[in-house]
Write a protein that holds these residues in place. Sequence first.
Motif, short mmCIF file in Angstrom:
data_model
loop_
_atom_site.label_atom_id
_atom_site.label_comp_id
_atom_site.label_asym_id
_atom_site.label_seq_id
_atom_site.Cartn_x
_atom_site.Cartn_y
_atom_site.Cartn_z
N GLY A 1 43.25 -0.58 17.28
CA GLY A 1 44.32 0.03 16.52
C GLY A 1 45.62 0.08 17.29
O GLY A 1 45.79 -0.62 18.29
N ASP A 2 46.54 0.90 16.82
CA ASP A 2 47.85 1.04 17.45
C ASP A 2 47.76 2.06 18.58
O ASP A 2 47.49 3.24 18.32
N PRO A 3 47.99 1.66 19.83
CA PRO A 3 47.83 2.59 20.94
C PRO A 3 48.81 3.76 20.90
O PRO A 3 48.48 4.87 21.34
N LEU A 4 49.99 3.54 20.38
CA LEU A 4 50.97 4.62 20.32
C LEU A 4 50.60 5.67 19.29
O LEU A 4 50.88 6.86 19.48
N ARG B 1 48.18 -3.76 10.25
CA ARG B 1 49.60 -3.45 10.13
C ARG B 1 49.86 -2.47 8.98
O ARG B 1 50.67 -1.55 9.11
N VAL B 2 49.20 -2.66 7.86
CA VAL B 2 49.35 -1.74 6.73
C VAL B 2 48.92 -0.33 7.14
O VAL B 2 49.61 0.67 6.87
N GLU B 3 47.79 -0.24 7.81
CA GLU B 3 47.30 1.05 8.27
C GLU B 3 48.29 1.69 9.24
O GLU B 3 48.56 2.90 9.16
N ALA B 4 48.85 0.89 10.14
CA ALA B 4 49.81 1.42 11.11
C ALA B 4 51.08 1.90 10.41
O ALA B 4 51.62 2.97 10.73
#
Length: 290
Positions: A78-81, A132-135
């Motif tokens: 996932g997105d680490p940030l 990307r959509v989830e992020a």
Amino acid sequence: MRLMIFGAGFSGLAIARALASDCDFAGGTTRSEERFAKLEAAGLAPLIYQGGIPDGDLRTHMSGITHLVMSIAPDAEGDPLLAAFSDGLKNHLPALEWAGYLSTVGVYGDHGGGWVDEETICKPVSKRSVARVEAEQCWQALADAADVPLAILRLSGIYGPGRNALRTLDAGKARRLIKPGQVFNRIHVADIGAATALLARGTLGGIFNVTDDLPAPPQDVVSHAAELMGVAPPPETDFETADLSPMARSFYGESKRVANAKIKAAGFRFAYPDYKEGLGVLWQEGTWKG
């Protein structure tokens, strides 16, 4: 403006250059000290970030940041940030006034060459685009909770100095893959920088397609590059029988034309409205090699 760019890569450096005159401070993250010189050349204070909750000098600088750009792509986890900021943006960035997230037009999925705009429902095909959509959704929720405007920039295929069809052709790696009906949009990295700067200066939120005016078959771009260089283009290759990696083949699983009227309505004017002009300037100025 006090700016922080998480993931100061190709696009992040262009954003830094576009906003340099606006910033009292500008920092950018990278995973390795080997890239410090490139960040410094773009006007950024280089900072190491390899995931997790920011600490050290990075955390110290974050207390005064007013403008945030996220340019780190989601990985397998996932997105680490997102994980780092899940307890609230203002807990880490108390002075934050605006945030921008660099996404991709891949979130729209395949439309068989038809037009899409920011109102089109996302139907991502690849795992990358699903992530990307989830992020996007998670960043929007965090921004809403913090009452901070969030600009989501959906980018097409990025090119510019050192990353373009001219260089690929010169290296002998260009291919003219033919898949009937296949079209893509593209975007010059300098226009990514300028569009982000416009949105940041105006603290504008919303979803914006940052993409050129001329969706075109990929083989046309290679042919135009060859024409500029005065060389013969590579032979045409049928996509169905071409020897491609799964990653390369997946890029041809989507075909669409992406509209950019919304970013224009916000006051943006493209310096490179199509790949012909963009490649032409790179060739004329000799900056295509990077």
